[in-house]
Write an enzyme that holds these catalytic residues in place. Structure first.
Site, PDB file in Angstrom:
ATOM      1  CG  ASP A   1     -65.640 -20.088  42.477  1.00 33.26           C
ATOM      2  OD1 ASP A   1     -64.695 -19.341  42.760  1.00 33.26           O
ATOM      3  OD2 ASP A   1     -66.466 -19.858  41.573  1.00 33.26           O
TER       4      ASP A   1
ATOM      5  CD  GLU B   1     -63.917 -17.080  45.952  1.00 32.06           C
ATOM      6  OE1 GLU B   1     -62.947 -16.492  45.466  1.00 32.06           O
ATOM      7  OE2 GLU B   1     -64.813 -17.586  45.251  1.00 32.06           O
TER       8      GLU B   1
END
Length: 805
Positions: free
Chosen positions: A451, A506
């Protein structure tokens, strides 16, 4: 000093570093959080770390040494012998496996010893992307720093394989003789272990500190042979810090629980008896050639307004994912987070699975069941930031601002309201690398979705920055080389020790080298999330159909670097959060409340929405990348938005964010809507399932053959080939085209293999799906062959050669 583009750059990486603290007090009552039997996997073994008190030491030495007990029988808390970690003869006296025992286990299991290959020269990136040669100063410096890191780790830690097993030395470790607890807290002046086991008496079990800021205590077994700390009981570390007395959850805690009526979480000593440990029964699946990911959140996966459990997800949701045709499940919010509404992104306890959904053993059972179904399990791991909680997180852990994080403003993410790791810290590297390995080793996850990688790689964190693709945006002083080096380390560790593991990053910036192997000079991810696609669809949905540009759609879907694998998605959890809308809700809005029943007349808004929902998802999978992702429920056009239960929030500036009275109504997934044959959601779900199975049968996402033969702005038609398939999209809102000629690369007889207008999918049945289409020779749309089709408005049709196996 290194000069990059005429600017002097002082290397930021330093071997030493410090951590941070959290604090809170607990009551004196004893309490166990386990009242039933749970299955499990394996023991955690640990080696000894240093434990001498030295109040002047605030840094971790580059040449780390380890103190081991002299004689546990005579003086279990005495330490006198010093061994260097480089010594090949160092013995762990806490019943840790010896080298011979380890090799025996390796032989018994038929497993080869795992070794992370040494770094390469990092030069292949210039062959792959010649544009990078202009920035060779930065890239060579970056790779030089990475190689130096690897050399230091090899020299002082015995290699990346050993360095990433920090959980065997820090935190709690159990041996035949007792329990050892170690914690890196150089800012603390004194420390003691407290909990239910000693009635929270801070004078009962005082810890000693070594020269590197590591606190340690050994607790021998009780006279009856039982461990001094019962399994399932509460534990904390009490420290005298520069910020005062603090009671904190151990940083390496393996489980934490929020007791009823208490605000902060409690650390739990987690060491179940053998009969309660879950034993994995099924092998991990091989890495699929193409990834079709079902993004899921266990807590909100119930149809009821409640926090769902690992067990329910295992039994109810996993079979659904398999039936839909996905081959991977990406699970969010696994790492413990005290604030449920953070969606799992404000992590407080990095090594502990979220206790809201069950026990560690139940999570292992979930993963094992997924493997039995042939599903790869990816974990949404958060190493980009951490909760700023001081009561139950890492923030101010040892009373200092610069423990695990950067000090001052650099250590805070103003938009996320969270703390930012110092990736130039030796102990932060140990902590995060070990954390990634812990989830792979102990829980058998098959990989990670990392993330917030953009936030990590740049000191501006990608905030208020519009990346244009100009390479100067990626290789300058605003690039955090320490963070990029960490990403290279963790990818190298994962792929070296777990060759089948998958890493997805990401990154919205489009960082060059992102998906190039570390040995070649890249960052090392397998896939990059193609985040621009979802933003483009939202932008398009705000426009009239007449204003949609086919070229704009194609450009966004295909805008990725050669050799860089991407995961495409039309929408993820981000688009479903409160304040935003799902694609289905953008398309159909309030009509979804009254006109989704098949026995009620449809509306133009519903007809348009159902048609475009299918087309958007299919063209995203068809052109957008080498993998595909869907957030749970969106496959059938889940209505409304996600809103976690929350109360009113008062911010530091005095403003108030209203709550929702802690309602779970919009924090669940209405799978019953997609299953109901009397609702139009069913057709969307059937189409998504057919789309996944089409990719499974034809493997078009990973085919090297991709050719866009038609981009007709007047007709609103897009035609392209992907693998052995021909895709035809007619986005026109009213015009259908008879005898429409489309190009193809191979001659022969074609058939329809997917038709979005099929009544099974909520379509109008305007095509004969049994028809055969014969090719004509002759160049058309730059293709050697062509055939004639009927292209109804707002319809997508996929054709394949009839003799395809």
């Amino acid at each position: 000093m290194v000069v990059i583009h005429g600017v002097s750059l002082t290397p930021r990486f330093t071997l030493p570093s410090r951590p941070l603290n959290t604090g809170f007090n607990a009551g004196n009552s004893t309490l166990s959080f386990f009242f039933k039997k749970h299955p499990l996997s394996r023991k955690i073994f640990a080696g000894k770390q240093s434990a001498e008190f030295d109040s002047s030491s605030q840094a971790i030495s580059a040449s780390e040494k380890v103190l081991v007990p002299d004689n546990l029988d005579d003086d279990p808390r005495g330490f006198s012998q010093i061994f260097d970690l480089e010594s090949q003869t160092m013995e762990y006296t806490e019943a840790v496996r010896t080298e011979d025992q380890t090799m025996n286990v390796v032989k018994e299991r038929g497993v080869k010893p795992r070794i992370v290959p040494p770094p390469g020269d990092g030069k292949k990136i210039y062959e792959i992307d010649p544009m990078l040669r202009t920035y060779n100063n930065h890239l060579d410096y970056r790779y030089g720093q990475y190689k130096r890191l690897r050399e230091e780790i090899d020299k002082y830690e015995g290699g990346l394989e050993a360095f990433s097993r920090g959980y065997e030395k820090l935190g709690f470790s159990r041996s035949d003789a007792g329990i050892t607890y170690r914690e890196w807290a150089p800012g603390a002046k004194a420390a003691s272990l407290i909990g239910d086991f000693n009635n929270w008496n801070s004078n009962a079990d005082i810890m000693t500190r070594n020269e590197f800021g590591v606190w340690e205590i050994f607790l021998p077994n009780n006279t009856d042979g039982s461990p001094a700390i019962p399994h399932g009981s509460r534990v904390k570390i009490r420290m005298d810090t520069p910020s005062g007395i603090k009671d904190s959850i151990p940083a390496w805690i393996k489980f934490s629980v929020q007791a009823p009526g208490e605000i902060p979480f409690n650390g739990i000593y987690y060491d179940p008896p053998e009969e309660e440990k879950y034993v994995f029964k099924h092998p991990q699946p091989k890495r699929p050639k193409s990834l079709r990911i079902y993004e899921a959140h266990v807590g909100m996966s119930s149809t009821e307004p409640m926090v769902n459990t690992y067990a329910n997800f295992r039994d109810d949701v996993l079979p659904r994912i398999k039936k839909l045709g996905y081959n991977a499940v990406q699970i969010m919010a696994i790492q413990e987070h005290s604030y449920y509404a953070s969606f799992g992104y404000h992590v407080t306890n990095f090594f502990a699975p979220s206790s809201r959904c069950g026990t560690p053993e139940e999570l292992k059972s979930l993963i094992d069941r997924a493997h039995e179904l042939g599903l790869v399990v990816l974990m949404d791991i958060v190493h980009s930031h951490a909760s700023k909680n001081t009561l139950d997180g890492l923030n101010m852990f040892d009373g200092t601002d610069a423990h695990y994080f950067h000090s001052g403003p650099r250590g805070y993410h103003w938009m996320w309201d969270s703390r930012l790791f110092n990736y130039g810290s030796w102990e932060v590297l140990r902590y995060l690398l070990s954390n990634a390995r812990w989830w792979l080793e102990e829980y058998k996850f098959d990989g990670f979705r990392f993330d917030g990688v953009t936030s990590m790689m740049y000191t501006h964190h990608g905030l208020s920055v519009g990346f244009t693709g100009n390479y100067t945006e990626y290789f300058g002083l605003e690039t955090d080389v320490d963070a990029v080096n960490y990403l290279m380390l963790v990818n190298d560790m994962i792929h070296g020790l777990y060759p089948e593991a998958i890493t997805v990053g990401e990154d919205v910036s489009g960082m060059p080298t992102f998906c190039i192997p570390v040995q070649d000079g890249g960052v090392g991810f397998d896939y990059r999330l193609h985040m621009a696609i979802a933003d483009k669809w939202i932008e398009m949905l705000k426009k009239r159909d007449e204003d949609w540009q086919m070229g704009d759609i194609i450009y966004t879907l295909t805008n990725r670097r050669w050799s860089e694998k991407c995961i495409s998605y039309a929408e993820s959890h981000d688009q479903a959060l409160v304040g935003d809308k799902t694609i289905a809700f953008w398309l159909m809005d309030k009509d979804m409340y009254d006109f989704m029943a098949v026995d009620r007349p449809s509306t133009p808004l519903i007809d348009r929405g159902i048609a475009l929902h299918k087309m958007i998802r299919l063209i995203t999978m068809g052109l957008g990348g080498e993998g595909y992702l869907n957030f749970m429920g969106n496959e059938f056009g889940h209505p409304e938005w996600i809103d976690f239960p929350r109360g009113e929030q008062r911010l530091s500036d005095g403003s108030v964010i209203p709550g929702n009275n802690f309602s779970y109504d919009k924090c669940r997934r209405r799978f019953d809507l997609g299953d109901a044959d009397y609702l139009r959601y069913r057709g969307l779900q059937e189409f998504d399932q057919a789309m996944q199975h089409l990719e499974e049968n034809y493997g078009f996402m990973t085919s090297e053959h991709q050719f866009i033969s038609r981009k007709d702005e007047a007709d609103r038609v897009i035609v392209f080939e992907r693998g052995d398939l021909v895709f035809v999209f007619n986005f026109h809102w009213t015009s259908s085209y008879f005898d429409y000629r489309i190009g193809c690369s191979k001659p022969g007889k074609y058939k329809i293999v997917l038709d979005s207008d099929d009544p099974l999918f909520g379509g109008f049945n305007r095509l004969d799906r049994k028809a055969e289409y014969f090719t004509y020779d002759g160049l058309y749309d730059e293709r050697p062959c062509s055939f004639m089709v009927y292209a109804p408005c707002r319809t997508a049709v996929v054709y394949a050669l009839a003799n395809h196996d």
